[in-house]
Design a protein around this motif. Structure first.
Motif, PDB file in Angstrom:
ATOM      1  N   SER A  52       0.834  -1.195   0.000  1.00 24.58           N
ATOM      2  CA  SER A  52       0.000   0.000   0.000  1.00 24.58           C
ATOM      3  C   SER A  52       0.874   1.252   0.000  1.00 24.58           C
ATOM      4  CB  SER A  52      -0.906   0.007   1.228  1.00 24.58           C
ATOM      5  OG  SER A  52      -1.547   1.257   1.381  1.00 24.58           O
ATOM      6  N   THR A  53       0.425   2.289  -0.694  1.00 20.85           N
ATOM      7  CA  THR A  53       1.141   3.564  -0.661  1.00 20.85           C
ATOM      8  C   THR A  53       0.992   4.249   0.698  1.00 20.85           C
ATOM      9  OG1 THR A  53      -0.778   4.604  -1.733  1.00 20.85           O
ATOM     10  CG2 THR A  53       1.072   3.992  -3.145  1.00 20.85           C
ATOM     11  N   ASP A  54       0.124   3.722   1.543  1.00 16.72           N
ATOM     12  CA  ASP A  54       0.034   4.202   2.931  1.00 16.72           C
ATOM     13  C   ASP A  54       0.999   3.470   3.847  1.00 16.72           C
ATOM     14  OD1 ASP A  54      -1.974   6.052   2.371  1.00 16.72           O
ATOM     15  OD2 ASP A  54      -3.563   4.569   2.648  1.00 16.72           O
ATOM     16  N   GLY A  55       1.734   2.506   3.283  1.00 18.60           N
ATOM     17  CA  GLY A  55       2.654   1.710   4.079  1.00 18.60           C
ATOM     18  C   GLY A  55       1.993   0.436   4.568  1.00 18.60           C
ATOM     19  N   GLY A  56       2.682  -0.306   5.394  1.00 21.74           N
ATOM     20  CA  GLY A  56       2.138  -1.557   5.914  1.00 21.74           C
ATOM     21  C   GLY A  56       2.853  -2.759   5.348  1.00 21.74           C
ATOM     22  N   GLU A  57       2.343  -3.943   5.681  1.00 21.57           N
ATOM     23  CA  GLU A  57       2.965  -5.181   5.262  1.00 21.57           C
ATOM     24  C   GLU A  57       2.707  -5.447   3.776  1.00 21.57           C
ATOM     25  OE1 GLU A  57       4.941  -7.475   6.868  1.00 21.57           O
ATOM     26  OE2 GLU A  57       5.090  -5.889   8.383  1.00 21.57           O
ATOM     27  N   PRO A  58       3.739  -5.809   3.035  1.00 20.08           N
ATOM     28  CA  PRO A  58       3.541  -6.161   1.621  1.00 20.08           C
ATOM     29  C   PRO A  58       2.818  -7.500   1.489  1.00 20.08           C
ATOM     30  CG  PRO A  58       5.826  -6.484   2.247  1.00 20.08           C
ATOM     31  CD  PRO A  58       5.159  -5.851   3.418  1.00 20.08           C
ATOM     32  N   ASP A 361      24.669   2.327   1.565  1.00 15.51           N
ATOM     33  CA  ASP A 361      24.548   1.350   2.651  1.00 15.51           C
ATOM     34  C   ASP A 361      23.258   0.540   2.580  1.00 15.51           C
ATOM     35  OD1 ASP A 361      22.765   3.348   3.268  1.00 15.51           O
ATOM     36  OD2 ASP A 361      23.312   3.478   5.386  1.00 15.51           O
ATOM     37  N   ARG A 362      22.474   0.684   1.514  1.00 12.22           N
ATOM     38  CA  ARG A 362      21.194  -0.020   1.426  1.00 12.22           C
ATOM     39  C   ARG A 362      20.891  -0.380  -0.031  1.00 12.22           C
ATOM     40  NH1 ARG A 362      16.817  -0.678   4.637  1.00 12.22           N
ATOM     41  NH2 ARG A 362      17.750   0.628   6.252  1.00 12.22           N
ATOM     42  N   PRO A 363      20.564  -1.666  -0.290  1.00 10.86           N
ATOM     43  CA  PRO A 363      20.188  -2.072  -1.652  1.00 10.86           C
ATOM     44  C   PRO A 363      18.892  -1.405  -2.106  1.00 10.86           C
ATOM     45  CG  PRO A 363      20.787  -3.981  -0.306  1.00 10.86           C
ATOM     46  CD  PRO A 363      20.658  -2.808   0.633  1.00 10.86           C
ATOM     47  N   MET A 364      18.490  -1.713  -3.331  1.00  7.74           N
ATOM     48  CA  MET A 364      17.308  -1.107  -3.926  1.00  7.74           C
ATOM     49  C   MET A 364      16.049  -1.357  -3.097  1.00  7.74           C
ATOM     50  SD  MET A 364      17.838   0.526  -6.809  1.00  7.74           S
ATOM     51  CE  MET A 364      19.359   0.805  -7.760  1.00  7.74           C
ATOM     52  N   GLU A 365      15.331  -0.278  -2.833  1.00  6.70           N
ATOM     53  CA  GLU A 365      14.024  -0.341  -2.190  1.00  6.70           C
ATOM     54  C   GLU A 365      13.112   0.682  -2.867  1.00  6.70           C
ATOM     55  OE1 GLU A 365      13.214  -2.586  -0.089  1.00  6.70           O
ATOM     56  OE2 GLU A 365      14.959  -3.164   1.102  1.00  6.70           O
ATOM     57  N   ASP A 375       9.352   8.459   1.489  1.00  8.68           N
ATOM     58  CA  ASP A 375       8.723   7.598   2.486  1.00  8.68           C
ATOM     59  C   ASP A 375       8.957   6.161   2.029  1.00  8.68           C
ATOM     60  OD1 ASP A 375       7.189   6.457   4.476  1.00  8.68           O
ATOM     61  OD2 ASP A 375       5.274   6.852   3.465  1.00  8.68           O
ATOM     62  N   GLN A 376       9.776   5.413   2.766  1.00  9.67           N
ATOM     63  CA  GLN A 376      10.145   4.069   2.345  1.00  9.67           C
ATOM     64  C   GLN A 376       8.960   3.121   2.468  1.00  9.67           C
ATOM     65  OE1 GLN A 376      13.805   2.667   4.035  1.00  9.67           O
ATOM     66  NE2 GLN A 376      13.564   0.588   3.246  1.00  9.67           N
ATOM     67  N   LEU A 377       8.662   2.407   1.358  1.00  5.75           N
ATOM     68  CA  LEU A 377       7.521   1.495   1.321  1.00  5.75           C
ATOM     69  C   LEU A 377       7.931   0.036   1.452  1.00  5.75           C
ATOM     70  CD1 LEU A 377       5.355   3.080  -1.533  1.00  5.75           C
ATOM     71  CD2 LEU A 377       5.107   3.376   0.940  1.00  5.75           C
ATOM     72  N   THR A 378       9.069  -0.337   0.908  1.00  6.64           N
ATOM     73  CA  THR A 378       9.529  -1.727   1.008  1.00  6.64           C
ATOM     74  C   THR A 378      10.756  -1.803   1.908  1.00  6.64           C
ATOM     75  OG1 THR A 378      10.981  -1.607  -0.935  1.00  6.64           O
ATOM     76  CG2 THR A 378       8.682  -2.216  -1.316  1.00  6.64           C
ATOM     77  N   HIS A 379      10.928  -2.946   2.523  1.00 11.01           N
ATOM     78  CA  HIS A 379      12.047  -3.171   3.447  1.00 11.01           C
ATOM     79  C   HIS A 379      12.603  -4.577   3.231  1.00 11.01           C
ATOM     80  CE1 HIS A 379      11.066   0.471   5.850  1.00 11.01           C
ATOM     81  NE2 HIS A 379       9.838   0.192   5.449  1.00 11.01           N
ATOM     82  N   VAL A 380      12.788  -4.925   1.958  1.00  6.43           N
ATOM     83  CA  VAL A 380      13.174  -6.287   1.599  1.00  6.43           C
ATOM     84  C   VAL A 380      14.519  -6.676   2.202  1.00  6.43           C
ATOM     85  CG1 VAL A 380      13.767  -7.793  -0.343  1.00  6.43           C
ATOM     86  CG2 VAL A 380      11.777  -6.282  -0.492  1.00  6.43           C
ATOM     87  N   SER A 381      15.452  -5.732   2.255  1.00  7.52           N
ATOM     88  CA  SER A 381      16.798  -6.059   2.730  1.00  7.52           C
ATOM     89  C   SER A 381      16.925  -6.056   4.251  1.00  7.52           C
ATOM     90  CB  SER A 381      17.817  -5.080   2.145  1.00  7.52           C
ATOM     91  OG  SER A 381      17.551  -3.752   2.565  1.00  7.52           O
TER      92      SER A 381
END
Length: 644
Positions: A52-58, A361-365, A375-381
């Protein structure tokens, strides 16, 4: 950092790679891909997620049992479409996921599979990119699909890495209405068609094609338009630039097309790469207007804003890739994000903009972008890298031997002590028309975690510093670029970072080629790693896939034999005293393994410290996870044994 552990090879191979963000029409969701390594199957897989563009769990949208790519939202927001080959021996097809739930349903059934797709603006049909079928594709007999046949060659460009021998099966554009039996072909001829984009009214498609007399001997492309409801009426040429025009984008009113244009030889990735400008033209006039004439930097992926007043794009500049914009008439250039980042991709929809970017210090997000804020939406790394230390990096400028300003990124080892000097690895990028950026570098982070200073320079031949700088190595490989990278080492010594007695050098592709030119001209390095590099240049003519580049840059080998010899590191193999590890893929037709074999056997015959590693069934890039691990492990052992 005291409570954090160093990054490891396991960490680097476990981190997923985020890509291809797509914003839903209502602006509420972002679909994207995550590629990861399946160590049990020893292969990579790609899965589609949305957040979600509001954030939260993918939310995972496709299964991890198969690879899916190219997520696309239907204009009515009802479907999330993607392409996948589901099942053993299946071809790549378009699939639909209903947003209300249920399993994905297959949309296309093209015998040879599809190479790309896009929804029409009204959502009634699809645009498809399809390669002409092989004879075996047209039969019901599955046994003949794998039956070997002779390659009959009559083209100048007859090879391509990852593809193999080329025939005259071309990429063409089709339209397809879901529910119908077959797609309808709308472009034809002995030409490849790419970059198709629907017009806002859904009646036409703009695309890119080289329709010169012999595209294999030509360096340009133009933009064309086809009326998809009446393809028999022919195609309309939109641009007639002698150079390369590509990446078309329609204005919202359908009257203009923005695109990328080059004003000279443009053999992608080579030293011949000219500046690629932002341009626009009114449809039907062929009046190219370069919108960034005074910006001697490359742009990519132009796109009109929703109101048509601005054009947004990516901008390469001095070790960064910016998210930039100009007014539609070319005024008011703005770098919209003034941060030390590398923007890989962007997408818009429903009034929202998202950026795919990385930091040192951080891969693609994926980040939502709004008026300069992120506003960071993904946190895969995060799962892998939380609690893992990452090296500090600084971009510095210095002068080369002729006084030219040059930049490099300097990575300091973990627990850096300014009173000490450290073993150092000079790591060189490919291309040469490329650049190191503020993006996350797994290689540099790994070396720094193992106690090395890492220097990553952007020497002559690099993009991001203007056309004259980028063309500083044309037919002069191993001259100014060697001076530039050696100046980067000397500057590191002056700074007190580098131990001059413990130097290593390496790189892949042109990074490996430049490594060869370095170690044939100096004995300052104790260890080298040369991956997918060059030996006897003449041996590549007719063997790799760079025939036109060679002719335009070096001249034909029988007309300029002395130049070809001078541009061959093998000619000076006797001057190499550096312990050198040679590497490459057995099936590489970009820079074939014969080059590394030549360099290895020369050093071996001379009694020098050397080793050759060849990865079976691999091309220019090493993709099998077990081989990726093997390569990183060998790099560390090779340098550790000789520099520590």
């Amino acid at each position: 950092m005291a409570n954090e552990r160093p990054i490891t090879i396991d960490d680097l191979l476990t981190v997923g790679s985020v890509g291809n963000p797509q914003v839903s029409p209502d602006g509420r969701w972002v679909a994207y891909t995550v590629s990861s390594r399946d160590f049990d199957e020893d292969k990579r897989r790609t899965q589609i997620w949305m957040v979600s563009t509001d954030g939260g769990e993918p939310i995972p949208m496709t299964s991890s049992d198969y690879s899916a790519s190219s997520p696309r939202w239907s204009p009515d927001n009802k479907y999330l479409s993607f392409s996948a080959s589901k099942g053993e021996g299946a071809k790549n097809q378009v699939w639909n996921l209903n947003r209300l739930g249920g399993e994905a349903e297959q949309v296309t059934s093209v015998k040879q599979g599809i190479s790309g797709f896009e929804w029409s603006p009204d959502g009634s049909r699809l645009l498809l990119i399809i390669q002409d079928p092989k004879p075996a594709d047209l039969t019901e007999d599955k046994d003949d699909d794998k039956k070997p046949l002779p390659h009959v060659i009559d083209r100048m460009q007859f090879k391509r890495d990852y593809v193999g021998y080329l025939d005259r099966r071309r990429m063409h554009i089709y339209t397809y209405t879901p529910g119908e039996k077959n797609p309808r072909q709308v472009t034809f001829g002995d030409y490849d068609d790419s970059d198709p984009v629907w017009s806002p009214d859904g009646k036409s498609v703009a695309f890119v094609s080289d329709r010169s007399e012999d595209p294999d001997l030509h360096w340009g492309t133009d933009i064309w338009i086809v009326n998809v409801d009446d393809p028999d009426s022919g195609i309309t040429q939109v641009t007639t630039n002698e150079g390369r025009d590509d990446s078309p984008a329609w204005s919202p009113d359908g009257r203009s097309i923005a695109y990328r244009t080059a004003t000279g030889f443009d053999v992608g990735g080579s030293a011949l790469t000219p500046t690629r400008y932002l341009a626009s033209t009114v449809v039907g006039r062929d009046e190219r207007k370069i919108l960034t004439p005074d910006l001697d930097r490359n742009i990519a992926d132009p796109q009109y804003s929703a109101n048509g007043k601005k054009i947004v794009f990516k901008l390469e500049d001095s070790g960064q890739v910016h998210f930039a914009s100009v007014d539609k008439d070319g005024r008011s250039l703005v770098r919209n994000l003034e941060q030390q980042v590398n923007v890989r991709d962007f997408a818009t929809g429903g009034g929202k903009t998202v950026l795919l970017l990385s930091r040192s210090d951080r891969p693609m997000e994926i980040y939502q972008f709004d008026d300069g804020t992120l506003d960071q939406l993904t946190h895969v790394s995060d799962k892998t890298l939380n609690g893992v230390a990452r090296a500090d990096v600084e971009k510095l400028q210095f002068e080369s031997a002729d006084g030219t300003p040059v930049e490099a990124f300097y990575y300091r080892p973990l627990d850096f002590d300014s009173a000490k000097r450290y073993p150092t690895i000079l790591w060189l990028h490919g291309g040469p028309a490329s650049q190191f950026t503020y993006g996350f570098s797994p290689t540099a982070q790994l070396f720094a975690a193992n106690g090395y200073v890492v220097i990553m320079p952007n020497p002559r031949g690099s993009v991001g510093y203007g056309e004259a700088f980028a063309k500083g190595t044309v037919a002069k490989w191993g001259e100014r670029d060697v001076e530039d990278v050696m100046a980067a080492v000397d500057y590191g010594i002056d700074l007190g970072l580098v131990d001059a007695d413990r130097l290593g050098v390496g790189g892949w592709s042109y990074g490996g080629i430049l490594t060869n030119f370095v170690i044939t001209q100096t004995d300052r390095f104790k260890a080298a790693m040369s991956g997918a590099s060059l030996g006897l240049t003449t041996a590549n003519y007719g063997h790799d896939h760079y025939q036109l580049m060679y002719e335009l840059e070096f001249g034909l080998p029988w007309e300029f034999p002395e130049r070809w010899v001078k541009l061959s590191p093998f000619s000076k193999v006797q001057d190499i005293t550096t312990s050198t590890l040679w590497m490459g893929g057995a099936l590489d037709w970009n820079v074939p393994i014969i080059n590394s074999e030549q360099m290895y056997i020369g050093m071996k015959r001379l009694g020098r410290d050397t080793q050759l590693v060849v990865y079976p069934n691999e091309h220019h890039g090493i993709r099998r996870p077990s081989f990726e691990r093997d390569r990183l492990e060998r790099w560390l052992v090779w340098f550790d044994d000789r520099l520590k």
